[in-house]
Scaffold this motif. Structure first.
Motif, PDB file in Angstrom:
ATOM      1  N   GLY A 139      30.392  48.024  51.045  1.00 20.30           N
ATOM      2  CA  GLY A 139      30.012  46.656  51.356  1.00 20.30           C
ATOM      3  C   GLY A 139      31.154  45.938  52.059  1.00 20.30           C
ATOM      4  O   GLY A 139      32.051  46.560  52.632  1.00 20.30           O
ATOM      5  N   GLY A 140      31.155  44.617  51.966  1.00 21.81           N
ATOM      6  CA  GLY A 140      32.078  43.828  52.759  1.00 21.81           C
ATOM      7  C   GLY A 140      33.505  43.793  52.270  1.00 21.81           C
ATOM      8  O   GLY A 140      33.790  43.942  51.093  1.00 21.81           O
ATOM      9  N   ALA A 141      34.407  43.593  53.248  1.00 23.46           N
ATOM     10  CA  ALA A 141      35.815  43.257  53.007  1.00 23.46           C
ATOM     11  C   ALA A 141      36.473  44.189  51.989  1.00 23.46           C
ATOM     12  O   ALA A 141      36.499  45.400  52.169  1.00 23.46           O
ATOM     13  N   ASN A 142      36.977  43.612  50.877  1.00 22.59           N
ATOM     14  CA  ASN A 142      37.745  44.409  49.914  1.00 22.59           C
ATOM     15  C   ASN A 142      36.925  45.419  49.127  1.00 22.59           C
ATOM     16  O   ASN A 142      37.480  46.162  48.318  1.00 22.59           O
ATOM     17  N   SER A 143      35.627  45.479  49.366  1.00 23.21           N
ATOM     18  CA  SER A 143      34.813  46.519  48.726  1.00 23.21           C
ATOM     19  C   SER A 143      35.265  47.914  49.143  1.00 23.21           C
ATOM     20  O   SER A 143      34.919  48.899  48.487  1.00 23.21           O
ATOM     21  N   PHE A 144      36.027  48.007  50.245  1.00 29.13           N
ATOM     22  CA  PHE A 144      36.493  49.335  50.660  1.00 29.13           C
ATOM     23  C   PHE A 144      37.355  49.989  49.583  1.00 29.13           C
ATOM     24  O   PHE A 144      37.382  51.206  49.451  1.00 29.13           O
ATOM     25  N   TRP A 145      38.052  49.154  48.770  1.00 27.87           N
ATOM     26  CA  TRP A 145      38.845  49.728  47.672  1.00 27.87           C
ATOM     27  C   TRP A 145      37.946  50.504  46.709  1.00 27.87           C
ATOM     28  O   TRP A 145      38.317  51.581  46.222  1.00 27.87           O
ATOM     29  N   ASN A 146      36.773  49.934  46.411  1.00 28.61           N
ATOM     30  CA  ASN A 146      35.862  50.597  45.481  1.00 28.61           C
ATOM     31  C   ASN A 146      35.347  51.910  46.049  1.00 28.61           C
ATOM     32  O   ASN A 146      35.193  52.894  45.321  1.00 28.61           O
ATOM     33  N   TYR A 167      46.597  51.205  38.915  1.00 25.88           N
ATOM     34  CA  TYR A 167      47.811  51.008  39.717  1.00 25.88           C
ATOM     35  C   TYR A 167      47.600  49.891  40.739  1.00 25.88           C
ATOM     36  O   TYR A 167      48.449  49.011  40.919  1.00 25.88           O
ATOM     37  N   PHE A 168      46.442  49.914  41.425  1.00 24.50           N
ATOM     38  CA  PHE A 168      46.167  48.927  42.466  1.00 24.50           C
ATOM     39  C   PHE A 168      45.396  47.711  41.937  1.00 24.50           C
ATOM     40  O   PHE A 168      45.023  46.835  42.716  1.00 24.50           O
ATOM     41  N   GLU A 169      45.151  47.681  40.630  1.00 19.86           N
ATOM     42  CA  GLU A 169      44.442  46.575  39.972  1.00 19.86           C
ATOM     43  C   GLU A 169      43.074  46.332  40.607  1.00 19.86           C
ATOM     44  O   GLU A 169      42.723  45.217  41.003  1.00 19.86           O
ATOM     45  N   ILE A 170      42.300  47.398  40.687  1.00 13.86           N
ATOM     46  CA  ILE A 170      40.957  47.359  41.252  1.00 13.86           C
ATOM     47  C   ILE A 170      39.948  47.400  40.112  1.00 13.86           C
ATOM     48  O   ILE A 170      40.075  48.213  39.188  1.00 13.86           O
ATOM     49  N   GLU A 171      38.954  46.530  40.175  1.00 15.55           N
ATOM     50  CA  GLU A 171      37.885  46.545  39.179  1.00 15.55           C
ATOM     51  C   GLU A 171      36.991  47.752  39.455  1.00 15.55           C
ATOM     52  O   GLU A 171      36.219  47.772  40.411  1.00 15.55           O
ATOM     53  N   ILE A 172      37.106  48.768  38.620  1.00 15.41           N
ATOM     54  CA  ILE A 172      36.411  50.030  38.861  1.00 15.41           C
ATOM     55  C   ILE A 172      34.925  49.901  38.535  1.00 15.41           C
ATOM     56  O   ILE A 172      34.510  49.036  37.765  1.00 15.41           O
ATOM     57  N   ASP A 173      34.112  50.776  39.132  1.00 19.95           N
ATOM     58  CA  ASP A 173      32.668  50.841  38.882  1.00 19.95           C
ATOM     59  C   ASP A 173      31.975  49.516  39.170  1.00 19.95           C
ATOM     60  O   ASP A 173      31.117  49.062  38.420  1.00 19.95           O
ATOM     61  N   ARG A 174      32.355  48.889  40.264  1.00 22.23           N
ATOM     62  CA  ARG A 174      31.673  47.673  40.709  1.00 22.23           C
ATOM     63  C   ARG A 174      30.629  48.103  41.734  1.00 22.23           C
ATOM     64  O   ARG A 174      30.950  48.780  42.702  1.00 22.23           O
ATOM     65  N   TYR A 175      29.378  47.742  41.502  1.00 23.86           N
ATOM     66  CA  TYR A 175      28.301  48.308  42.307  1.00 23.86           C
ATOM     67  C   TYR A 175      27.592  47.305  43.224  1.00 23.86           C
ATOM     68  O   TYR A 175      26.921  47.702  44.159  1.00 23.86           O
ATOM     69  N   SER A 176      27.715  46.009  42.935  1.00 21.06           N
ATOM     70  CA  SER A 176      26.942  45.026  43.694  1.00 21.06           C
ATOM     71  C   SER A 176      27.850  43.986  44.340  1.00 21.06           C
ATOM     72  O   SER A 176      28.823  43.547  43.751  1.00 21.06           O
ATOM     73  N   GLN A 177      27.505  43.585  45.573  1.00 27.07           N
ATOM     74  CA  GLN A 177      28.200  42.477  46.230  1.00 27.07           C
ATOM     75  C   GLN A 177      27.331  41.219  46.239  1.00 27.07           C
ATOM     76  O   GLN A 177      27.648  40.230  46.897  1.00 27.07           O
ATOM     77  N   SER A 178      26.236  41.251  45.461  1.00 24.53           N
ATOM     78  CA  SER A 178      25.279  40.144  45.479  1.00 24.53           C
ATOM     79  C   SER A 178      25.903  38.804  45.108  1.00 24.53           C
ATOM     80  O   SER A 178      25.553  37.762  45.673  1.00 24.53           O
ATOM     81  N   SER A 179      26.819  38.802  44.129  1.00 21.18           N
ATOM     82  CA  SER A 179      27.381  37.524  43.671  1.00 21.18           C
ATOM     83  C   SER A 179      28.262  36.868  44.733  1.00 21.18           C
ATOM     84  O   SER A 179      28.563  35.683  44.653  1.00 21.18           O
ATOM     85  N   PHE A 180      28.665  37.632  45.771  1.00 21.57           N
ATOM     86  CA  PHE A 180      29.520  37.085  46.827  1.00 21.57           C
ATOM     87  C   PHE A 180      28.719  36.501  47.989  1.00 21.57           C
ATOM     88  O   PHE A 180      29.263  35.797  48.831  1.00 21.57           O
TER      89      PHE A 180
END
Length: 301
Positions: A139-146, A167-180
């Motif tokens: 998905g968009g923008a910083n979703s590339f980390w996921n 290490y990179f402080e990424i919220e793992i297992d995030r599946y939806s960008q709907s709230s953004f």
């Protein structure tokens, strides 16, 4: 960093990352820095994974100046390589033809443009990650980390992906960008009755609006109006009404202390279950969870 993590565990590094260009000329990025390719598409090599980055500029121009990449990407894929696109890099991936009939994701802001340009692809606009037959999209923008964490797990294991996420402080297992998503009704079309209907909905979202009411108001038969509205906006009339109402509710939840019932009535709902169901469907969250996440006034430090 994944290689470093592996070495620290007494294992061999797994990844060799190289930049590939159409030619060896360095590319200047917005006058800020130069990117020097390690290889070109004319070099003879086989890769396991191609990552297409996000792109900037007019879609048609970007697609055109990158056209020489598409046969190379197709060749690598059909020789067993996998392909991932980050954010709006999906426009380049779709230009290869590899997304025909496949699910994909991109930035929510580019949803309508993507659907117009690539109707043969199956855009799952709310998703952060899609994975189909060795083709990945984020998905968009910083979703590339996921997506990178997801791919890392597929190439290594869960333990290493969790380590990288921490290490990179990424919220793992995030599946939806709907709230953004910030809903902005698509009005870049030539259908004047549809545009007027959009404006009517956005000015009167507090009221109960029906499809029949709109078709009568703008003197267009219901079936024809529904078809034209969907073609112009990528939403059915009902979906558009719901999204306008929920966008207004989101702004209230972000900026006021009004209770959920007050907000529900203000945006034209009288059934609390219906309001909560539609809110969750569109944002992926309950109204309370949304407020807790985005309303600074409600946060206690």
């Amino acid at each position: 960093m994944a290689n470093e993590f592996l070495v620290n565990k007494g294992k061999q590094p797994l990844f060799k990352v190289q930049l590939v260009g159409i030619d060896k000329e360095p590319q200047v990025y917005d006058s800020f820095f130069r990117v020097h390719p390690d290889l070109t598409i004319e070099d003879s090599f086989k890769t396991d994974l191609i990552i297409i980055p996000a792109v900037n500029g007019d879609w048609k121009q970007v697609i055109e100046i990158n056209r020489d990449f598409y046969p190379w990407i197709n060749k690598q894929y059909h020789n067993g390589g996998e392909v991932a696109s980050l954010c709006v890099g999906t426009f380049l991936l779709a230009s290869t033809g590899l997304l025909e009939g496949k699910k994909c994701a991109t930035h929510w802001l580019a949803e309508h443009a993507f659907r117009q340009m690539f109707p043969e692809a199956i855009l799952v606009s709310e998703k952060i990650i899609t994975d189909e037959k060795g083709i990945y999209c984020s998905g968009g923008a910083n979703s590339f980390w996921n997506l990178l964490i997801y791919i890392l797990e597929k190439y290594t294991d869960r333990e290493l992906s969790i380590l990288a996420a921490k290490y990179f402080e990424i919220e793992i297992d995030r599946y939806s960008q709907s709230s953004f998503v910030m809903f902005r009704g698509q009005k870049e079309h030539e259908d004047e009755p549809v545009r007027k209907a959009q404006e009517f909905i956005e000015s009167n979202f507090q009221e109960k609006i029906s499809v029949d009411q709109l078709s009568d108001l703008f003197a267009v038969g219901r079936r024809s109006f529904e078809r034209r509205f969907k073609k112009a906006t990528s939403n059915t009339i009902t979906e558009y009404i719901q999204r306008v109402k929920i966008e207004a509710a989101k702004k209230n939840l972000e900026t006021t202390r009004k209770n959920i019932s007050e907000i529900m009535f203000e945006v034209g709902y009288t059934d609390s279950k219906a309001f909560r169901d539609v809110f969750r469907k569109i944002t992926g969250m309950t109204p309370i969870d949304y407020r807790n996440k985005y309303n600074k006034q409600m946060v206690t430090y």
